[in-house]
Design a protein around this motif. Structure first.
Motif, PDB file in Angstrom:
ATOM      1  N   ALA A  95       0.854  -1.193   0.000  1.00  0.00           N
ATOM      2  CA  ALA A  95       0.000   0.000   0.000  1.00  0.00           C
ATOM      3  C   ALA A  95       0.884   1.234   0.000  1.00  0.00           C
ATOM      4  CB  ALA A  95      -0.911   0.004   1.230  1.00  0.00           C
ATOM      5  N   TYR A  96       0.232   2.382  -0.158  1.00  0.00           N
ATOM      6  CA  TYR A  96       0.899   3.666  -0.026  1.00  0.00           C
ATOM      7  C   TYR A  96       0.580   4.246   1.350  1.00  0.00           C
ATOM      8  CZ  TYR A  96       2.347   4.236  -4.912  1.00  0.00           C
ATOM      9  OH  TYR A  96       2.972   4.104  -6.119  1.00  0.00           O
ATOM     10  N   GLY A  97       1.499   5.075   1.863  1.00  0.00           N
ATOM     11  CA  GLY A  97       1.262   5.767   3.126  1.00  0.00           C
ATOM     12  C   GLY A  97       1.669   7.217   3.000  1.00  0.00           C
ATOM     13  N   TYR A  98       1.238   8.026   3.975  1.00  0.00           N
ATOM     14  CA  TYR A  98       1.615   9.448   3.964  1.00  0.00           C
ATOM     15  C   TYR A  98       3.064   9.593   4.420  1.00  0.00           C
ATOM     16  CZ  TYR A  98      -3.291  10.631   3.282  1.00  0.00           C
ATOM     17  OH  TYR A  98      -4.560  10.745   2.768  1.00  0.00           O
ATOM     18  N   SER A  99       3.848  10.279   3.600  1.00  0.00           N
ATOM     19  CA  SER A  99       5.272  10.412   3.885  1.00  0.00           C
ATOM     20  C   SER A  99       5.640  11.768   4.482  1.00  0.00           C
ATOM     21  CB  SER A  99       6.086  10.176   2.607  1.00  0.00           C
ATOM     22  OG  SER A  99       5.696  11.093   1.589  1.00  0.00           O
ATOM     23  N   ASN A 100       4.629  12.551   4.870  1.00  0.00           N
ATOM     24  CA  ASN A 100       4.890  13.820   5.555  1.00  0.00           C
ATOM     25  C   ASN A 100       3.812  14.067   6.603  1.00  0.00           C
ATOM     26  OD1 ASN A 100       2.810  14.346   3.771  1.00  0.00           O
ATOM     27  ND2 ASN A 100       3.519  16.409   3.257  1.00  0.00           N
ATOM     28  N   THR A 101       4.114  14.931   7.555  1.00  0.00           N
ATOM     29  CA  THR A 101       3.193  15.215   8.666  1.00  0.00           C
ATOM     30  C   THR A 101       1.894  15.839   8.185  1.00  0.00           C
ATOM     31  OG1 THR A 101       5.088  15.551  10.129  1.00  0.00           O
ATOM     32  CG2 THR A 101       2.969  16.368  10.907  1.00  0.00           C
ATOM     33  N   ALA A 102       1.966  16.643   7.135  1.00  0.00           N
ATOM     34  CA  ALA A 102       0.763  17.305   6.610  1.00  0.00           C
ATOM     35  C   ALA A 102      -0.151  16.336   5.876  1.00  0.00           C
ATOM     36  CB  ALA A 102       1.162  18.441   5.675  1.00  0.00           C
ATOM     37  N   ARG A 103       0.346  15.129   5.638  1.00  0.00           N
ATOM     38  CA  ARG A 103      -0.403  14.086   4.930  1.00  0.00           C
ATOM     39  C   ARG A 103      -0.869  14.542   3.548  1.00  0.00           C
ATOM     40  NH1 ARG A 103      -4.438  12.376   9.687  1.00  0.00           N
ATOM     41  NH2 ARG A 103      -3.937  14.488  10.377  1.00  0.00           N
TER      42      ARG A 103
END
Length: 332
Positions: free
Chosen positions: A197-205
């Motif tokens: 899967a993909y995930g958010y790679s920064n805090t701001a999503r």
């Protein structure tokens, strides 16, 4: 004099017109349809052009490459493709016919890993067949064809989805089906346990990457993972998948296909620490000994033209895009 100039001008205009027609027809091969429902016409145009671009006469005794292996990558291969990324079973059968008629030799994953790691010999025009994701149709549709043609193959499994009735999406294989196929020569290896899967790679999503490509935002923690947490997540997941594969199949080696081709140098280090010495990307190309992070050619998709694929293989899988590919070599 004027008549001669007129004739030359007319000839030039005719040549330009013919060239324009060829370029327009070629777009049917090098670009996918922009409008839904038009692919049949464009595929027919592409097929006609193919027959003028190169000879379709089989060359079974010709050597196209030596001491190298082309790895083909498929996802779902079924009688009724559910999406553009799937390959129609009849087209897959044509591919096998074309490969067989033109002297390509199918090898096993064991032969491939020995070739990559130990420089073991492989036949001329060697091909390794790989499939991703463990779709149920691999058992119902694809496997009978592989068996009939005596083609060895590998399927990379997302192990958390196997025999899992709660899995959302296209039906996946069961361990019983996998064990049946494994007993008849089909190999099964790691495509992660639950990291496809993909995930958010920064805090701001606002940015996403494949989960094996670095620290991700954790909803549970309410923050980004630390580097150590990322490493532990990947290590645990890949180790879990391989333990399941050993439990059900007693695999004596470890091989991994990265979901979406997503990896980093850190991910590769984790793999090697787990004894996963051979991995695969989704980058196209041809493999030589020592290429432990291997190339794979996307041979699937609804726009596939078997004759074009085999011609591309005859050329040694050059880095230029496959004519029927949908943009980059994007697959999971």
């Amino acid at each position: 004099m004027k008549r001669t100039i007129f004739k030359r001008a007319l000839l030039i205009m005719s040549l330009i017109a013919v060239l324009g027609i060829l370029v327009y027809e070629a777009r049917a091969i090098y670009h996918t349809p922009a409008v839904k429902g038009t692919h049949r016409t464009r595929t027919a145009n592409a097929d006609r052009l193919v027959r003028h671009l190169f000879s379709l006469t089989p060359t079974p005794d010709k050597v196209y490459y030596q001491n190298k292996v082309i790895v083909l990558m498929y996802h779902e291969v079924t009688k009724s493709p559910p999406d553009p990324g799937a390959l129609k079973l009849s087209n897959f059968t044509k591919q096998l016919d074309e490969m067989k008629a033109n002297g390509f030799r199918w090898i096993t994953m064991k032969e491939y890993t020995n070739f990559i790691l130990h420089k073991a010999k492989v036949p001329d025009n060697a091909v390794l067949m790989t499939f991703d994701d463990g779709y149920e149709s691999f058992y119902t549709d694809t496997f009978p064809v592989l068996k009939a043609y005596r083609v060895p193959a590998t399927n990379f499994l997302i192990t958390s989805t196997i025999s899992n009735p709660k899995h959302i999406g296209i039906r996946k294989l069961t361990w019983d089906q996998i064990q049946q196929m494994h007993a008849e020569g089909i190999d099964f290896y790691n495509h992660t346990n639950d990291q496809h899967a993909y995930g958010y790679s920064n805090t701001a999503r606002t940015k996403q990457k494949p989960l094996l490509m670095g620290p991700m935002y954790s909803k549970k923690l309410g923050r980004m993972e630390t580097e150590d947490e990322f490493k532990q997540r990947v290590y645990t997941d890949l180790d879990t998948a391989d333990k399941k594969l050993f439990k059900h199949l007693h695999n004596d080696q470890k091989v991994l296909a990265f979901p979406y081709g997503g990896y980093t140098e850190e991910t590769l280090k984790i793999c090697r620490s787990l004894g996963i010495d051979v991995t695969f990307t989704v980058k196209r190309g041809i493999n030589s000994p020592g290429q432990t992070n291997g190339y794979r050619v996307n041979a699937g998709g609804i726009h596939n033209i078997p004759e074009v694929l085999v011609q591309y293989m005859k050329e040694g899988a050059p880095l230029r895009p496959l004519p029927f590919a949908q943009g980059p070599n994007k697959v999971s």
